[in-house]
Scaffold this motif. Sequence first.
Motif, PDB file in Angstrom:
ATOM      1  N   LYS A  20       1.517  -1.367   0.397  1.00  0.00           N
ATOM      2  CA  LYS A  20       0.009   0.037   0.316  1.00  0.00           C
ATOM      3  C   LYS A  20       1.110   1.368  -0.629  1.00  0.00           C
ATOM      4  CE  LYS A  20      -0.909   0.502   4.898  1.00  0.00           C
ATOM      5  NZ  LYS A  20      -1.271  -0.850   6.379  1.00  0.00           N
ATOM      6  N   LEU A  23       1.705   2.355  -3.464  1.00  0.00           N
ATOM      7  CA  LEU A  23       0.727   2.718  -3.858  1.00  0.00           C
ATOM      8  C   LEU A  23       0.070   3.911  -3.584  1.00  0.00           C
ATOM      9  CD1 LEU A  23      -1.754  -0.588  -3.691  1.00  0.00           C
ATOM     10  CD2 LEU A  23      -0.273  -0.469  -5.877  1.00  0.00           C
ATOM     11  N   LYS A  89      -4.417  -2.755  -1.028  1.00  0.00           N
ATOM     12  CA  LYS A  89      -5.040  -1.879  -1.679  1.00  0.00           C
ATOM     13  C   LYS A  89      -5.308  -0.318  -0.939  1.00  0.00           C
ATOM     14  CE  LYS A  89      -8.075  -5.284  -2.767  1.00  0.00           C
ATOM     15  NZ  LYS A  89      -9.372  -5.675  -3.646  1.00  0.00           N
ATOM     16  N   GLU A  92      -8.086   5.954  -3.315  1.00  0.00           N
ATOM     17  CA  GLU A  92      -7.435   6.688  -4.054  1.00  0.00           C
ATOM     18  C   GLU A  92      -8.226   8.244  -3.346  1.00  0.00           C
ATOM     19  OE1 GLU A  92      -6.724   6.363  -8.102  1.00  0.00           O
ATOM     20  OE2 GLU A  92      -5.666   4.340  -7.731  1.00  0.00           O
ATOM     21  N   GLU A 156       2.644   4.530 -12.505  1.00  0.00           N
ATOM     22  CA  GLU A 156       2.138   3.090 -12.876  1.00  0.00           C
ATOM     23  C   GLU A 156       2.744   1.889 -13.762  1.00  0.00           C
ATOM     24  OE1 GLU A 156      -2.184   3.490 -13.255  1.00  0.00           O
ATOM     25  OE2 GLU A 156      -1.549   5.521 -12.215  1.00  0.00           O
TER      26      GLU A 156
END
Length: 190
Positions: A20, A23, A89, A92, A156
């Motif tokens: 995470k 991310l 996860k 966003e 990404e």
Amino acid sequence: MLEAFLTSTGVVALAEVGDKTQLLAILLAARYKKSTPIILGIFLATIVNHLFAAAVGQWLTALISPVTLKWILGIGFIAMAAWLLIPDKIDEDAPIKESLGIIGTTIVAFFIAEMGDKTQIATVALAAKYHAVVAVVVGSTLGMMIANVPAVLFGEIAVKKFSPKVVHAIAAVIFAIIGISVLLGMKIGL
């Protein structure tokens, strides 16, 4: 000390792929489009967080008998192996404080995201196993930077190029090997 440094670097770098906080690095890079303050914020948050984690690991070695610690660490590393196989996860839409600036936002967001995270818990366990706080903190911080700097710089694209499932499987095997070696009383390094 070298074994503690190298193992911490490798384990944390592998565990961080698809995590995470990685991310979050991508999210921050997409939002701010300024890599230097984000990378600096990640570095500062990681140093503080992993120093705290390593201190906890060192403290635990003073409280727990060597036999009990061996079992806790061995089972803990094996549990980390299993945990690595569960994908992370990040929301966003999570609120990000714009008033802190890019560095401040990154520091706060990373520090909070890293609390109780796989890599923080790994740092606790590695510090307890090796009794080398500085080597573990420097190694685990380097591992975080190895995983997160490309995420910031390439966003990404970097994550799509390297399958997090494969990297997590490799890291899980390494954690399992370390856990088994601790239970069997062997020394192992990467």
